[in-house]
Write an enzyme that holds these catalytic residues in place. Structure first.
Site, PDB file in Angstrom:
ATOM      1  N   HIS A 144     -49.607  18.432  31.763  1.00 23.75           N
ATOM      2  CA  HIS A 144     -49.696  17.403  32.808  1.00 23.75           C
ATOM      3  C   HIS A 144     -49.481  16.046  32.163  1.00 23.75           C
ATOM      4  CE1 HIS A 144     -51.167  14.919  36.077  1.00 23.75           C
ATOM      5  NE2 HIS A 144     -51.103  15.987  36.857  1.00 23.75           N
ATOM      6  N   ARG A 180     -42.358  17.948  36.134  1.00 23.64           N
ATOM      7  CA  ARG A 180     -43.478  17.635  35.242  1.00 23.64           C
ATOM      8  C   ARG A 180     -43.135  17.828  33.765  1.00 23.64           C
ATOM      9  NH1 ARG A 180     -48.833  20.138  37.643  1.00 23.64           N
ATOM     10  NH2 ARG A 180     -48.594  18.527  39.213  1.00 23.64           N
ATOM     11  N   HIS A 231     -52.117  21.935  31.048  1.00 31.76           N
ATOM     12  CA  HIS A 231     -52.592  21.895  32.438  1.00 31.76           C
ATOM     13  C   HIS A 231     -52.585  23.264  33.111  1.00 31.76           C
ATOM     14  CE1 HIS A 231     -53.373  20.124  36.326  1.00 31.76           C
ATOM     15  NE2 HIS A 231     -52.205  20.494  36.829  1.00 31.76           N
ATOM     16  N   ARG A 266     -43.958  25.124  36.864  1.00 28.81           N
ATOM     17  CA  ARG A 266     -44.496  25.176  38.235  1.00 28.81           C
ATOM     18  C   ARG A 266     -44.270  23.866  38.983  1.00 28.81           C
ATOM     19  NH1 ARG A 266     -49.406  23.502  40.344  1.00 28.81           N
ATOM     20  NH2 ARG A 266     -50.011  22.890  38.233  1.00 28.81           N
ATOM     21  N   GLU A 285     -45.347  14.726  45.653  1.00 27.15           N
ATOM     22  CA  GLU A 285     -45.560  14.885  44.207  1.00 27.15           C
ATOM     23  C   GLU A 285     -44.224  15.201  43.554  1.00 27.15           C
ATOM     24  OE1 GLU A 285     -48.846  17.487  43.291  1.00 27.15           O
ATOM     25  OE2 GLU A 285     -50.142  16.428  44.682  1.00 27.15           O
TER      26      GLU A 285
HETATM   27  C1  SIN Z   1     -52.049  16.806  40.241  1.00 32.71           C
HETATM   28  O1  SIN Z   1     -52.761  16.423  41.155  1.00 32.71           O
HETATM   29  O2  SIN Z   1     -51.351  16.064  39.565  1.00 32.71           O
HETATM   30  C2  SIN Z   1     -52.059  18.250  39.894  1.00 32.71           C
HETATM   31  C3  SIN Z   1     -51.501  19.034  40.980  1.00 32.71           C
HETATM   32  C4  SIN Z   1     -50.982  20.328  40.421  1.00 32.71           C
HETATM   33  O3  SIN Z   1     -51.147  20.608  39.249  1.00 32.71           O
HETATM   34  O4  SIN Z   1     -50.370  21.062  41.180  1.00 32.71           O
END
Ligand code: SIN
Length: 543
Positions: free
Chosen positions: A244, A291, A354, A389, A122
């Protein structure tokens, strides 16, 4: 975790997401009598919605070159180096042990045919290190297993669970014990009851309902922050709110929900309606930039009159027919119900609230600034997330520090509390003038002024409105929730106005360029809201 002597200190846990459930199981393990309050059913809430997973360097088949040190660096970097290093080291260093405890609780993380963990990637992670369950249903998988264990403990009389109970206040009588008042059931005539405890853990989750667009369920109403603020606790870093990047446009598809960052981790890209992959010009990591960077880029596209889409067609073409549906079964099923398919066409997305990095200020044992009150999970601020985060660190944080909190709750003296010496604490005056303000109005104001981009003028306007308003709802539970959101909005607005430079997810359009960001940490209390601080003189502050 080391074994401790059985304790008879009675604990109250408020909230039943992963933090609350892990805390309950730890209390049971330690032999502490525990009462758990949850405002809906056991396990309902934000944790169950977590798609991405749990970031962990487990020592069992980690990605080449990955290490706990690297997880620590990624966490600090994503957080704009505002996170507290010792806390981050504790977080990342505890992940392997947490994963094996979870497996003992019958959590099944996805593995490949050779039996190794399937590790996802991620944004802002330098290696594949995200464990997941059921593909994209990690939160649901965790909640189901932990809930089963908690229900088994309840059947053995080791835990009392009170569902549909909205906790309103925590207060202290003459002795060191705390009491909580709560609404049992909903509606105007819901009874107000009280229960007493030696220590109370607040684990109520996030604040999503403050915003018009959020990835959180409607029950994320900042309850823990409101509750703790009314009890006189210091709330810190609330200006840092994460947006998000990929909520499916709720105006077009209200039921479609969020598309996990793990989809971009598999190679999906972001484009605008002209087909331009705009992230390439913004960050070398493109769609996998931190993010906050991606969310701001998407917001800027909309402000420039574009529309943004996530495009995963090339992933399906490369990995083969059916790959996306099998790797992301829950997302794919939800999208299908809305007539959408990641493998077939780009899907319109926007940035939405988010997660909140700040919260009830705690140390890494969950102690708040008020003796007897502890916090864990999204409502707490352990200072690990810094100003932004790192993806998939939230489930990890919630469970690692919830268990630490219970250890402290069962062994601390009644005067124990977190130290706030490094924090500049500001006491906000209580609101005087009174014009009624409903939820929709509050959401509109917060979305306008507390979103991805902020300005001093906008924040001052918001503060003027809030300081002359009184939250008004037409039903008792809704009123408590609105009060909590209102208090939280006030603190965010003041904190965001106070931080004049941009840092991480807090982005001020009117910040002076080339001025070094001030990394001073600020905390907030609400004037006149300190019913349980009468014992201040006997506080035992932990470093
Ligand atoms: C996501 O799956 O994009 C969210 C994961 C997260 O917020 O840590």
């Amino acid at each position: 975790m080391s074994n401790k002597v059985l304790t008879q200190r009675k604990l109250v846990i408020i909230g039943s997401g992963v933090a609350g459930l892990c805390a309950a199981l730890e209390a049971v393990r330690l032999g502490a009598p525990v009462v758990m309050f949850t405002k809906e059913q056991l396990g309902s809430g934000n944790s169950a919605c977590a798609q991405g997973g749990l970031s962990a360097v487990t020592g069992q088949g980690e990605a080449l070159g990955d290490s706990v040190t690297s997880h620590v660096s990624d966490t600090l970097r994503a957080g704009a180096f505002y996170g507290r290093k010792e806390a981050v080291e504790e977080l990342c260093g505890s992940a392997a042990e947490l994963v094996s405890s979870l497996e003992n609780y019958q959590v099944h993380f996805d593995r490949d045919v050779a039996g190794n963990y399937q590790l996802g990637l991620e944004a802002a992670h330098s290696a594949h290190r995200i464990l997941h369950a059921g593909g994209d249903a990690t939160g649901a998988g965790l909640i189901a297993s932990l809930k089963q264990q908690v229900i088994a403990a309840q059947a053995q009389g080791k835990i009392e669970i009170i569902e549909h109970a909205m906790v309103m206040d925590i207060y202290r009588g003459q002795g060191p014990q705390l009491s909580v008042s709560y609404l049992q059931g909903y509606g105007r005539d819901a009874e107000q009851l009280a229960d007493a405890a030696d220590a109370v853990l607040i684990a109520t989750g996030g604040i999503g309902s403050l915003f018009e667009a959020s990835t959180n369920p409607a029950g994320a109403t900042a309850d823990g922050i409101g509750l703790a603020a009314r009890a006189g606790a210091v709330i810190s870093d609330l200006e840092f709110i994460q947006f998000h990047p990929t909520l499916v446009d709720p105006q077009l598809y209200p039921e479609a929900g969020m598309i996990s960052e793990a989809v971009r981790g598999e190679g999906a890209v972001l484009i605008n309606e002209t087909g331009e992959r705009f992230m390439l010009a913004i960050d070398p990591l493109a769609e996998l930039a931190p993010r906050d960077v991606v969310a701001r880029a998407i917001h800027a596209q909309y402000q420039a009159g574009h529309q943004v889409f996530i495009d995963a067609r090339a992933v399906e073409a490369e990995r083969g027919d059916g790959f996306l549906a099998s790797r992301f079964p829950s997302i794919s099923a939800r999208l299908k119900n809305c007539g959408l398919d990641l493998a077939v066409a780009p899907i319109p997305v926007l940035a939405a609230q988010h997660y909140v990095m700040g919260g009830i200020h705690t140390d890494t044992q969950g102690r708040s600034s008020v003796p007897g009150i502890y916090a864990a999970g999204e409502c707490a601020n352990t200072s690990v997330h810094g100003a932004n985060r790192l993806a998939s660190n939230s489930l990890l944080e919630a469970m690692v520090f919830a268990r630490e909190a219970v250890l402290a709750m069962t062994t601390d003296s009644p005067q124990s509390c977190a130290q706030v010496a490094e924090i500049q604490v500001v006491n906000l005056p209580s609101v005087a003038a009174k014009a009624p303000l409903g939820l929709a109005q509050l959401q509109e104001l917060a979305s306008t002024h507390l979103g991805v981009h902020r300005t001093g003028v906008g924040l001052s306007e918001l503060i003027d409105v809030l300081d002359s308003s009184e939250p008004v709802a037409d039903e008792q539970r809704a009123q408590v929730e609105l009060n909590n959101l209102f208090t939280t909005a006030r603190i965010i607005a003041h904190a965001a106005l106070n931080r004049t430079q941009s840092l991480g997810a807090h982005h001020r359009l009117d910040a002076q360029v080339n001025t070094k960001s001030n990394k001073q940490r600020f905390g907030w209390t609400i004037e006149g809201s300190q019913p349980i601080n009468q014992q201040n003189e006997s506080k035992e502050v932990h470093a």
